[in-house]
Write a protein that holds these residues in place. Structure first.
Motif, mmCIF file in Angstrom:
data_model
loop_
_atom_site.group_PDB
_atom_site.id
_atom_site.type_symbol
_atom_site.label_atom_id
_atom_site.label_comp_id
_atom_site.label_asym_id
_atom_site.label_seq_id
_atom_site.Cartn_x
_atom_site.Cartn_y
_atom_site.Cartn_z
ATOM 1 N N SER A 281 -5.866 -38.040 13.532
ATOM 2 C CA SER A 281 -4.874 -38.221 14.595
ATOM 3 C C SER A 281 -3.581 -38.813 14.050
ATOM 4 O O SER A 281 -2.509 -38.570 14.597
ATOM 5 C CB SER A 281 -5.436 -39.110 15.700
ATOM 6 O OG SER A 281 -5.641 -40.433 15.242
ATOM 7 N N LEU A 282 -3.671 -39.597 12.985
ATOM 8 C CA LEU A 282 -2.470 -40.140 12.361
ATOM 9 C C LEU A 282 -1.755 -39.098 11.509
ATOM 10 O O LEU A 282 -0.532 -38.946 11.578
ATOM 11 C CB LEU A 282 -2.822 -41.352 11.492
ATOM 12 C CG LEU A 282 -3.170 -42.658 12.206
ATOM 13 C CD1 LEU A 282 -3.588 -43.707 11.190
ATOM 14 C CD2 LEU A 282 -1.980 -43.169 13.015
ATOM 15 N N CYS A 283 -2.507 -38.376 10.691
ATOM 16 C CA CYS A 283 -1.913 -37.442 9.731
ATOM 17 C C CYS A 283 -1.648 -36.065 10.321
ATOM 18 O O CYS A 283 -0.747 -35.362 9.878
ATOM 19 C CB CYS A 283 -2.817 -37.296 8.510
ATOM 20 S SG CYS A 283 -3.072 -38.825 7.599
ATOM 21 N N GLY A 284 -2.450 -35.673 11.308
ATOM 22 C CA GLY A 284 -2.340 -34.340 11.865
ATOM 23 C C GLY A 284 -3.520 -33.494 11.436
ATOM 24 O O GLY A 284 -4.276 -33.840 10.537
ATOM 25 N N GLY A 285 -3.681 -32.351 12.079
ATOM 26 C CA GLY A 285 -4.775 -31.449 11.753
ATOM 27 C C GLY A 285 -5.249 -30.719 12.973
ATOM 28 O O GLY A 285 -4.509 -30.517 13.933
ATOM 29 N N GLY A 286 -6.494 -30.308 12.956
ATOM 30 C CA GLY A 286 -7.076 -29.544 14.054
ATOM 31 C C GLY A 286 -8.031 -28.503 13.522
ATOM 32 O O GLY A 286 -7.906 -28.062 12.379
ATOM 33 N N ASN A 287 -8.976 -28.100 14.339
ATOM 34 C CA ASN A 287 -9.953 -27.112 13.910
ATOM 35 C C ASN A 287 -9.338 -25.729 13.758
ATOM 36 O O ASN A 287 -9.687 -24.980 12.860
ATOM 37 C CB ASN A 287 -11.113 -27.044 14.913
ATOM 38 C CG ASN A 287 -11.908 -28.338 14.945
ATOM 39 O OD1 ASN A 287 -12.024 -29.017 13.927
ATOM 40 N ND2 ASN A 287 -12.438 -28.691 16.110
ATOM 41 N N ALA A 288 -8.441 -25.387 14.658
ATOM 42 C CA ALA A 288 -7.822 -24.066 14.591
ATOM 43 C C ALA A 288 -6.351 -24.207 14.177
ATOM 44 O O ALA A 288 -6.002 -24.035 13.026
ATOM 45 C CB ALA A 288 -7.946 -23.368 15.944
ATOM 46 N N LYS A 289 -5.521 -24.596 15.115
ATOM 47 C CA LYS A 289 -4.102 -24.754 14.832
ATOM 48 C C LYS A 289 -3.825 -26.146 14.294
ATOM 49 O O LYS A 289 -4.254 -27.135 14.872
ATOM 50 C CB LYS A 289 -3.292 -24.520 16.122
ATOM 51 C CG LYS A 289 -1.798 -24.531 15.924
ATOM 52 C CD LYS A 289 -1.099 -24.215 17.222
ATOM 53 C CE LYS A 289 0.418 -24.177 17.050
ATOM 54 N NZ LYS A 289 1.103 -23.850 18.324
ATOM 55 N N ILE A 290 -3.129 -26.228 13.164
ATOM 56 C CA ILE A 290 -2.793 -27.522 12.575
ATOM 57 C C ILE A 290 -1.600 -28.105 13.336
ATOM 58 O O ILE A 290 -0.507 -27.532 13.343
ATOM 59 C CB ILE A 290 -2.461 -27.391 11.078
ATOM 60 C CG1 ILE A 290 -3.671 -26.840 10.325
ATOM 61 C CG2 ILE A 290 -2.040 -28.732 10.505
ATOM 62 C CD1 ILE A 290 -3.439 -26.647 8.839
ATOM 63 N N ARG A 291 -1.817 -29.241 13.962
ATOM 64 C CA ARG A 291 -0.779 -29.882 14.762
ATOM 65 C C ARG A 291 -0.324 -31.181 14.096
ATOM 66 O O ARG A 291 -1.084 -31.798 13.355
ATOM 67 C CB ARG A 291 -1.288 -30.174 16.178
ATOM 68 C CG ARG A 291 -1.599 -28.929 16.987
ATOM 69 C CD ARG A 291 -2.013 -29.269 18.408
ATOM 70 N NE ARG A 291 -2.276 -28.084 19.204
ATOM 71 C CZ ARG A 291 -1.348 -27.410 19.854
ATOM 72 N NH1 ARG A 291 -0.083 -27.815 19.811
ATOM 73 N NH2 ARG A 291 -1.655 -26.341 20.555
ATOM 74 N N PRO A 292 0.904 -31.593 14.367
ATOM 75 C CA PRO A 292 1.390 -32.856 13.778
ATOM 76 C C PRO A 292 0.669 -34.063 14.347
ATOM 77 O O PRO A 292 0.256 -34.070 15.516
ATOM 78 C CB PRO A 292 2.877 -32.866 14.158
ATOM 79 C CG PRO A 292 2.973 -31.977 15.371
ATOM 80 C CD PRO A 292 1.919 -30.923 15.188
ATOM 81 N N GLY A 293 0.500 -35.098 13.524
ATOM 82 C CA GLY A 293 -0.118 -36.338 13.968
ATOM 83 C C GLY A 293 0.929 -37.389 14.294
ATOM 84 O O GLY A 293 2.138 -37.104 14.322
ATOM 85 N N GLU A 294 0.471 -38.608 14.528
ATOM 86 C CA GLU A 294 1.374 -39.691 14.920
ATOM 87 C C GLU A 294 2.424 -39.969 13.850
ATOM 88 O O GLU A 294 3.552 -40.353 14.160
ATOM 89 C CB GLU A 294 0.561 -40.956 15.202
ATOM 90 C CG GLU A 294 -0.342 -40.868 16.422
ATOM 91 C CD GLU A 294 0.445 -40.714 17.707
ATOM 92 O OE1 GLU A 294 1.554 -41.260 17.802
ATOM 93 O OE2 GLU A 294 -0.049 -40.035 18.621
#
Length: 506
Positions: A281-294
């Motif tokens: 949640s801090l760095c970003g990620g996701g199972n499908a679409k990579i989204r920006p984190g905090e």
């Protein structure tokens, strides 16, 4: 019959052209979407089918194949609904003579044929314009995002029927009118002000230095001393966002799906994730679409970590690389995406588990072993990257009851902007002193013999690292800029060193 419509995919913050091809052939009734679609794109078959029928149009009963090219890029999101529907209707012969070439179409369809908003419109518009596309059809709910981009024609629509009438020439639409960023900036207001903070002169001075030079800061003090309120005042003394910075910030929040109705972010971000936040949640990620984190959502603003030792060790260590590089690369099985992460870190913590160590008002009940374990949660390398470490004590009742306001954020902001102007002239860009490398430190931070003696004594007494020494010099350079001094003086080194006292504690 074959029809083609242009849309876009997003990889991080970069847009990639996607050609939506629809082909209708004889055969058993079927509707297939190919070209590496994710679950949301596959489900578009049902949304498109219902939206076409509820718009009083004929949906082909033959074999319908939709290809999203290039096929080697993962297609994610619901914004392909509208271009798929237009391509299918065009391929079925219901849009004879309609020219969609050069027009980028984005939008999610509801079952009744209305067009819903989608995330990531702003970065798509910016990327598409860079690649030569200037004509767009977007949802009405995303119109404000397009209003701040010059040199494009964006047409906002609210239904599939309206899109088809516009493409076929039966209805005339006006492009989204342009908006002024300066007008949005004038309406932007923060909810707090430095004048509301009682006492804490040392902490206010440290915050001014931190903002002026882009330095990271740690506030250490007992509960209720005002650390959080001080942190929330940081954006109020930062220079206003430029239009270019605002676009960068807005792109990130648009991709994350957190953009408000104004269409652009005109205030510096202030992100304060809970201490249970995961590394992802801090760095970003996701199972499908990579989204920006905090970390990325705080770009050009402040990342505030309250109760720093309560965060997981892994989450804290993930901050080290973006604090140095000002970008973060998120790597997952589906690929790697780089997001900007140029933020100011502000952290707060208690000096010990009970919070009263060093307090003039309460007695500490912690043992030395408990204090050591508590502080050991913050690694030395991370502490090295925090330029100013400030002790905040409680406020006396007389200071709280004093109705006289302290110095306002606007007054402090003027001094900060004056120091930033000196740095712009020094570096020829919007960089700050905190970003200086070793070569630039030697060039712009020459120390006299007296300054070297003071720094040498602090280095040996506090057992500082080489990185900590460099950061003291950078902070001293910022203090000199605030004093309008071309040279770093001994008093500047002394003050900069005083903000590293936490290093010396056991």
């Amino acid at each position: 019959m074959l029809a083609k419509v242009m849309s876009f995919a997003l990889v991080g913050l970069e847009g990639v052209p996607v050609e939506v091809e629809a082909d209708i052939n004889k055969g058993m009734t079927a509707f297939e979407v190919v070209g590496l679609p994710d679950a949301a794109v596959k489900e578009s078959r049902e949304r498109v089918n219902s939206a076409v029928r509820n718009s009083r149009l004929h949906f082909p009963v033959n074999r319908v194949t939709v290809n999203l090219a290039p096929a080697d890029i993962k297609k994610e999101g619901s914004h392909y609904d509208l271009p798929i529907a237009v391509a299918v209707i065009k391929a079925s012969g219901q849009l004879v003579g309609a020219d969609t070439s050069g027009t980028v179409i984005l939008g999610e369809l509801a079952l009744d044929g209305s067009v819903r908003s989608v995330s990531g419109v702003l970065p798509v518009l910016i990327s598409a314009k860079r690649q030569g596309f200037t004509r767009f059809i977007i949802p009405c709910a995303n119109a404000n995002e397009a209003a701040y981009i010059e040199g494009i024609e964006a047409y906002a629509v609210d239904s599939l029927s309206q899109v088809l009438r516009f493409i076929s020439g039966e209805e005339e639409l006006q492009p989204v009118p342009a908006k002024s960023f300066s007008a949005a900036l004038e309406c932007a207001r923060y909810g707090t002000d430095m004048s509301l903070v009682k006492g804490q002169a040392v902490a206010k001075r440290a915050l001014e230095i931190a903002v002026a030079g882009g330095h990271n800061i740690l506030l250490s003090g007992p509960p209720g001393a005002g650390k959080t309120m001080l942190a929330r005042c940081i954006p109020t003394i930062m220079p206003d966002l430029t239009f270019e910075e605002a676009l960068e910030v807005t792109q990130i929040h648009s991709v994350a799906g957190e953009l408000g109705g104004e269409g652009i972010i005109s205030l510096r971000p202030f992100r304060t994730p809970h201490h249970t936040a995961t590394t992802a949640s801090l760095c970003g990620g996701g199972n499908a679409k990579i989204r920006p984190g905090e970390i990325s959502k705080a770009h050009k603003g402040v990342l505030f970590l309250d109760e720093l030792p309560e965060y997981s060790r892994q989450a804290l260590e993930s901050l080290r690389q973006p604090l140095e590089d000002r970008v973060i690369t998120v790597t997952r099985a589906g690929g790697a995406v780089t997001f900007p992460a140029d933020f100011m870190l502000c952290a707060s913590m208690n000096p010990c588990p009970c919070g009263n160590l060093g307090s003039s008002y309460k007695e500490c009940t912690c043992t030395p072993a408990q204090i050591r374990r508590y502080r050991a949660k913050i690694s030395g390398p991370l502490l090295d990257r925090i330029d100013l470490q400030v002790e905040v004590d409680g406020v006396k009742y007389d200071e709280l009851a004093d109705e006289g306001g302290g110095e306002s954020s606007a007054d402090i902001k003027k001094r900060v902007e004056r120091a930033r102007a000196i740095q712009r002239e020094r570096f020829g860009s919007t960089r700050t002193n905190a970003s200086m490398g070793e070569g630039e430190i030697k060039k712009y931070c020459r120390l006299s013999r007296g300054c070297e003696d003071i720094l040498r004594g602090a280095f040996e007494r506090l057992s500082l690292s080489a990185r900590a020494r460099s950061r003291i010099i950078k902070v001293a350079r910022t203090i000199a800029d605030l004093d309008l001094s071309p040279e770093i003086l001994p008093e500047h080194i002394l003050e900069a060193t005083s903000y590293r006292r936490y290093d010396a504690k056991d």
